[in-house]
Write a protein that holds these residues in place. Structure first.
Motif: not given
Length: 288
Positions: A37-48, A50-53
Protein backbone atom coordinates in the motif's frame (compact mmCIF):
# COMPACT_ATOMS: atom_id res chain seq x y z
CA UNK A 1 -2.72 9.59 -30.52
CA UNK A 2 -2.77 5.80 -30.72
CA UNK A 3 -0.17 3.08 -30.72
CA UNK A 4 -1.10 2.25 -34.32
CA UNK A 5 -0.45 5.73 -35.68
CA UNK A 6 2.47 5.31 -38.13
CA UNK A 7 3.50 8.90 -37.43
CA UNK A 8 4.76 7.66 -34.05
CA UNK A 9 7.05 4.95 -35.33
CA UNK A 10 10.18 6.79 -36.47
CA UNK A 11 12.63 4.68 -34.45
CA UNK A 12 16.13 3.58 -35.48
CA UNK A 13 15.80 -0.06 -34.38
CA UNK A 14 13.34 -2.47 -32.79
CA UNK A 15 12.76 -1.32 -29.21
CA UNK A 16 10.16 -3.95 -28.36
CA UNK A 17 12.65 -6.05 -26.29
CA UNK A 18 13.60 -2.89 -24.39
CA UNK A 19 9.96 -2.05 -23.74
CA UNK A 20 9.23 -5.60 -22.57
CA UNK A 21 12.13 -5.42 -20.11
CA UNK A 22 11.10 -2.01 -18.80
CA UNK A 23 7.50 -3.18 -18.53
CA UNK A 24 8.64 -6.10 -16.39
CA UNK A 25 10.33 -3.66 -14.01
CA UNK A 26 7.27 -1.40 -13.92
CA UNK A 27 4.99 -4.34 -13.18
CA UNK A 28 7.23 -5.42 -10.30
CA UNK A 29 7.26 -1.90 -8.85
CA UNK A 30 3.49 -1.83 -9.14
CA UNK A 31 3.10 -5.27 -7.54
CA UNK A 32 5.33 -4.38 -4.60
CA UNK A 33 3.69 -1.02 -4.03
CA UNK A 34 0.17 -2.44 -4.11
CA UNK A 35 1.19 -5.25 -1.75
CA UNK A 36 2.50 -2.77 0.84
CA UNK A 37 0.00 0.00 0.00
CA UNK A 38 2.72 2.42 -1.09
CA UNK A 39 1.58 5.08 -3.58
CA UNK A 40 3.89 5.73 -6.53
CA UNK A 41 3.42 7.60 -9.81
CA UNK A 42 4.60 6.93 -13.33
CA UNK A 43 6.42 10.10 -14.33
CA UNK A 44 7.99 12.11 -17.13
CA UNK A 45 8.20 10.17 -20.41
CA UNK A 46 6.40 7.14 -18.97
CA UNK A 47 3.44 9.25 -17.86
CA UNK A 48 3.48 11.02 -21.22
CA UNK A 49 3.53 7.64 -22.97
CA UNK A 50 0.53 6.42 -20.96
CA UNK A 51 -1.52 9.47 -21.95
CA UNK A 52 -0.38 9.99 -25.54
CA UNK A 53 0.39 6.41 -26.65
CA UNK A 54 -1.36 4.21 -24.04
CA UNK A 55 2.03 2.70 -23.29
CA UNK A 56 5.65 3.45 -24.09
CA UNK A 57 6.61 6.32 -26.33
CA UNK A 58 7.75 4.30 -29.37
CA UNK A 59 11.31 5.73 -29.35
CA UNK A 60 11.77 5.89 -25.55
CA UNK A 61 14.37 3.54 -24.09
CA UNK A 62 13.85 4.04 -20.37
CA UNK A 63 11.04 4.44 -17.83
CA UNK A 64 10.41 6.77 -14.90
CA UNK A 65 8.59 6.48 -11.59
CA UNK A 66 8.23 9.07 -8.83
CA UNK A 67 7.61 8.84 -5.09
CA UNK A 68 7.16 11.37 -2.35
CA UNK A 69 10.00 11.12 0.18
CA UNK A 70 8.05 9.15 2.80
CA UNK A 71 6.75 6.71 0.22
CA UNK A 72 10.19 6.16 -1.31
CA UNK A 73 11.67 5.37 2.08
CA UNK A 74 8.90 2.83 2.70
CA UNK A 75 9.55 1.31 -0.73
CA UNK A 76 13.32 1.14 -0.16
CA UNK A 77 12.80 -0.92 3.01
CA UNK A 78 11.00 -3.75 1.20
CA UNK A 79 12.08 -3.68 -2.44
CA UNK A 80 15.25 -5.76 -2.18
CA UNK A 81 13.51 -8.74 -0.59
CA UNK A 82 10.65 -8.50 -3.09
CA UNK A 83 12.45 -8.12 -6.42
CA UNK A 84 12.76 -11.31 -8.46
CA UNK A 85 16.05 -12.63 -9.79
CA UNK A 86 17.39 -10.46 -12.59
CA UNK A 87 16.20 -7.15 -11.12
CA UNK A 88 18.23 -5.11 -8.63
CA UNK A 89 17.88 -1.84 -6.76
CA UNK A 90 20.86 0.44 -7.34
CA UNK A 91 21.22 3.38 -4.99
CA UNK A 92 23.68 6.22 -5.73
CA UNK A 93 25.99 5.43 -2.81
CA UNK A 94 26.71 1.98 -4.27
CA UNK A 95 28.71 3.34 -7.20
CA UNK A 96 32.48 2.99 -6.96
CA UNK A 97 32.37 1.94 -3.34
CA UNK A 98 30.59 5.19 -2.50
CA UNK A 99 33.31 7.34 -4.08
CA UNK A 100 31.89 7.74 -7.60
CA UNK A 101 29.06 9.99 -8.73
CA UNK A 102 26.67 9.62 -11.65
CA UNK A 103 23.60 11.32 -10.18
CA UNK A 104 21.45 11.19 -7.05
CA UNK A 105 18.76 8.95 -8.55
CA UNK A 106 18.13 5.38 -7.37
CA UNK A 107 16.96 2.96 -10.04
CA UNK A 108 15.84 -0.59 -10.64
CA UNK A 109 18.23 -2.41 -13.01
CA UNK A 110 17.34 -5.08 -15.54
CA UNK A 111 20.50 -7.15 -15.25
CA UNK A 112 20.11 -9.18 -18.47
CA UNK A 113 20.75 -6.16 -20.66
CA UNK A 114 23.58 -4.03 -22.01
CA UNK A 115 23.37 -0.37 -22.95
CA UNK A 116 27.01 0.69 -23.51
CA UNK A 117 30.27 -0.72 -24.78
CA UNK A 118 32.62 -1.94 -22.07
CA UNK A 119 35.39 0.51 -21.31
CA UNK A 120 36.99 2.74 -18.68
CA UNK A 121 33.80 4.69 -17.90
CA UNK A 122 31.74 1.56 -17.29
CA UNK A 123 34.62 0.16 -15.21
CA UNK A 124 34.67 3.36 -13.14
CA UNK A 125 31.07 2.68 -12.13
CA UNK A 126 31.70 -1.01 -11.54
CA UNK A 127 29.64 -2.05 -14.56
CA UNK A 128 26.47 -1.10 -12.70
CA UNK A 129 25.35 1.50 -15.24
CA UNK A 130 25.60 -0.81 -18.24
CA UNK A 131 21.98 -2.00 -17.93
CA UNK A 132 18.45 -0.92 -18.67
CA UNK A 133 16.81 0.73 -15.70
CA UNK A 134 13.75 2.47 -14.35
CA UNK A 135 14.55 5.77 -12.63
CA UNK A 136 13.07 6.36 -9.17
CA UNK A 137 12.58 10.10 -8.72
CA UNK A 138 11.89 11.59 -5.29
CA UNK A 139 9.71 14.61 -4.65
CA UNK A 140 10.36 16.75 -1.58
CA UNK A 141 8.65 19.88 -0.32
CA UNK A 142 9.59 23.25 -1.77
CA UNK A 143 8.93 26.54 0.08
CA UNK A 144 6.01 28.57 -1.22
CA UNK A 145 8.03 31.76 -0.80
CA UNK A 146 9.61 32.40 -4.19
CA UNK A 147 12.82 33.75 -2.66
CA UNK A 148 13.26 30.72 -0.41
CA UNK A 149 12.34 28.36 -3.26
CA UNK A 150 14.98 30.01 -5.45
CA UNK A 151 17.54 29.60 -2.66
CA UNK A 152 16.74 25.89 -2.31
CA UNK A 153 17.08 25.36 -6.06
CA UNK A 154 20.32 27.36 -6.19
CA UNK A 155 21.80 25.28 -3.36
CA UNK A 156 20.64 22.11 -5.11
CA UNK A 157 22.52 23.23 -8.24
CA UNK A 158 25.59 24.07 -6.15
CA UNK A 159 25.66 20.65 -4.46
CA UNK A 160 25.15 18.90 -7.81
CA UNK A 161 28.07 20.85 -9.23
CA UNK A 162 30.29 19.76 -6.35
CA UNK A 163 29.27 16.13 -6.89
CA UNK A 164 30.26 16.33 -10.55
CA UNK A 165 33.86 16.40 -9.39
CA UNK A 166 33.42 12.68 -8.72
CA UNK A 167 32.14 11.78 -12.18
CA UNK A 168 34.26 9.76 -14.59
CA UNK A 169 34.42 12.75 -16.91
CA UNK A 170 32.50 15.95 -17.54
CA UNK A 171 30.56 16.78 -20.69
CA UNK A 172 30.64 20.52 -21.27
CA UNK A 173 28.79 20.43 -24.60
CA UNK A 174 25.46 21.64 -23.19
CA UNK A 175 26.96 24.63 -21.35
CA UNK A 176 27.75 28.11 -22.52
CA UNK A 177 31.01 29.85 -21.63
CA UNK A 178 29.84 30.97 -18.19
CA UNK A 179 28.30 27.57 -17.48
CA UNK A 180 31.50 25.76 -18.38
CA UNK A 181 33.49 27.97 -16.05
CA UNK A 182 31.02 27.44 -13.19
CA UNK A 183 31.02 23.66 -13.64
CA UNK A 184 34.84 23.52 -13.79
CA UNK A 185 35.14 25.53 -10.57
CA UNK A 186 32.46 23.60 -8.66
CA UNK A 187 33.70 20.20 -9.84
CA UNK A 188 37.28 21.18 -8.97
CA UNK A 189 36.25 22.09 -5.44
CA UNK A 190 33.96 19.08 -5.13
CA UNK A 191 36.72 16.68 -6.11
CA UNK A 192 38.44 17.60 -2.86
CA UNK A 193 35.33 16.88 -0.77
CA UNK A 194 34.53 13.22 0.00
CA UNK A 195 31.48 12.06 -1.91
CA UNK A 196 29.81 10.81 1.27
CA UNK A 197 29.92 14.38 2.63
CA UNK A 198 28.32 15.73 -0.57
CA UNK A 199 25.59 13.09 -0.34
CA UNK A 200 24.81 14.18 3.21
CA UNK A 201 24.57 17.77 2.01
CA UNK A 202 22.21 16.75 -0.79
CA UNK A 203 19.98 14.72 1.52
CA UNK A 204 19.86 17.44 4.17
CA UNK A 205 18.92 20.03 1.57
CA UNK A 206 16.28 17.76 0.01
CA UNK A 207 14.40 17.09 3.27
CA UNK A 208 14.92 20.45 4.99
CA UNK A 209 11.43 21.75 4.17
CA UNK A 210 9.44 18.55 4.59
CA UNK A 211 8.13 19.37 8.07
CA UNK A 212 6.53 22.62 6.96
CA UNK A 213 3.13 23.24 5.42
CA UNK A 214 4.11 24.00 1.84
CA UNK A 215 1.71 23.09 -0.95
CA UNK A 216 4.58 22.57 -3.43
CA UNK A 217 7.06 19.83 -4.28
CA UNK A 218 10.08 19.54 -6.56
CA UNK A 219 12.28 16.72 -7.89
CA UNK A 220 15.08 16.81 -5.34
CA UNK A 221 17.22 13.93 -6.66
CA UNK A 222 17.29 14.78 -10.35
CA UNK A 223 19.72 16.94 -12.28
CA UNK A 224 19.46 20.75 -12.06
CA UNK A 225 18.01 21.26 -15.53
CA UNK A 226 14.77 19.70 -14.19
CA UNK A 227 14.43 22.27 -11.41
CA UNK A 228 12.02 24.36 -13.49
CA UNK A 229 9.35 21.76 -12.64
CA UNK A 230 7.31 22.63 -9.54
CA UNK A 231 4.49 20.27 -8.58
CA UNK A 232 1.44 21.33 -6.58
CA UNK A 233 0.59 18.71 -3.97
CA UNK A 234 -3.07 18.73 -4.99
CA UNK A 235 -1.98 17.37 -8.37
CA UNK A 236 -0.51 14.16 -6.99
CA UNK A 237 -1.51 13.66 -3.35
CA UNK A 238 -3.85 11.03 -4.77
CA UNK A 239 -3.23 8.56 -7.58
CA UNK A 240 -5.38 7.02 -10.30
CA UNK A 241 -4.81 3.96 -12.45
CA UNK A 242 -3.95 4.61 -16.10
CA UNK A 243 -3.85 1.95 -18.84
CA UNK A 244 -0.29 1.19 -19.89
CA UNK A 245 0.46 -1.48 -22.51
CA UNK A 246 -1.27 -4.62 -21.15
CA UNK A 247 -1.63 -3.45 -17.55
CA UNK A 248 -2.57 -0.43 -15.42
CA UNK A 249 -0.10 1.69 -13.44
CA UNK A 250 -0.49 4.38 -10.79
CA UNK A 251 -0.36 7.98 -11.99
CA UNK A 252 -0.93 11.41 -10.43
CA UNK A 253 -4.64 12.16 -10.10
CA UNK A 254 -4.17 15.42 -11.97
CA UNK A 255 -1.77 14.02 -14.55
CA UNK A 256 -2.68 16.68 -17.11
CA UNK A 257 -1.31 19.48 -14.91
CA UNK A 258 1.88 17.52 -14.24
CA UNK A 259 2.46 16.90 -17.94
CA UNK A 260 1.71 20.53 -18.82
CA UNK A 261 4.22 21.68 -16.19
CA UNK A 262 6.93 19.39 -17.61
CA UNK A 263 6.26 19.50 -21.36
CA UNK A 264 3.87 22.34 -22.13
CA UNK A 265 1.82 21.09 -25.11
CA UNK A 266 2.37 17.44 -24.23
CA UNK A 267 0.22 16.01 -27.04
CA UNK A 268 2.44 17.57 -29.71
CA UNK A 269 4.90 15.07 -31.20
CA UNK A 270 8.55 16.16 -31.44
CA UNK A 271 10.18 16.54 -34.87
CA UNK A 272 11.03 13.23 -36.54
CA UNK A 273 14.78 13.72 -36.00
CA UNK A 274 14.18 13.91 -32.23
CA UNK A 275 12.33 10.60 -32.05
CA UNK A 276 15.38 8.58 -31.08
CA UNK A 277 16.56 6.68 -27.99
CA UNK A 278 18.61 8.93 -25.73
CA UNK A 279 19.82 6.76 -22.84
CA UNK A 280 22.19 4.34 -24.56
CA UNK A 281 25.34 4.54 -26.64
CA UNK A 282 24.68 1.35 -28.63
CA UNK A 283 21.69 -0.65 -29.82
CA UNK A 284 20.43 -1.97 -26.52
CA UNK A 285 20.90 -5.70 -25.99
CA UNK A 286 18.33 -7.64 -23.96
CA UNK A 287 19.23 -11.28 -23.33
CA UNK A 288 16.44 -12.48 -21.08
Amino acid sequence: MTKDNPEDLSVPYDLSPVHRANLKILKEIDRICRKYEIPYMIDSGTLLGAVRHQGFIPWDDDADVAFTRDNYERFAKVVRKELPKGLKLLEPHQLGGGRAFYDFTPRILYMNSRTHQDGPEMDYYGGRLNHLWVDLFIQDDLPECKVLASCVKALHTLVYGLAMGHRYQLDYSKYGTAGKMAVKILAGVGKRIPMKVIRRLQYGLAVCCNKGKSSLRYYSNYQPDYLYVTIEKQWNDETVDLPFEDTVLMAPKNWAQVLKQIYGDYMQLPPADKRVPTHSAIEIQVTG
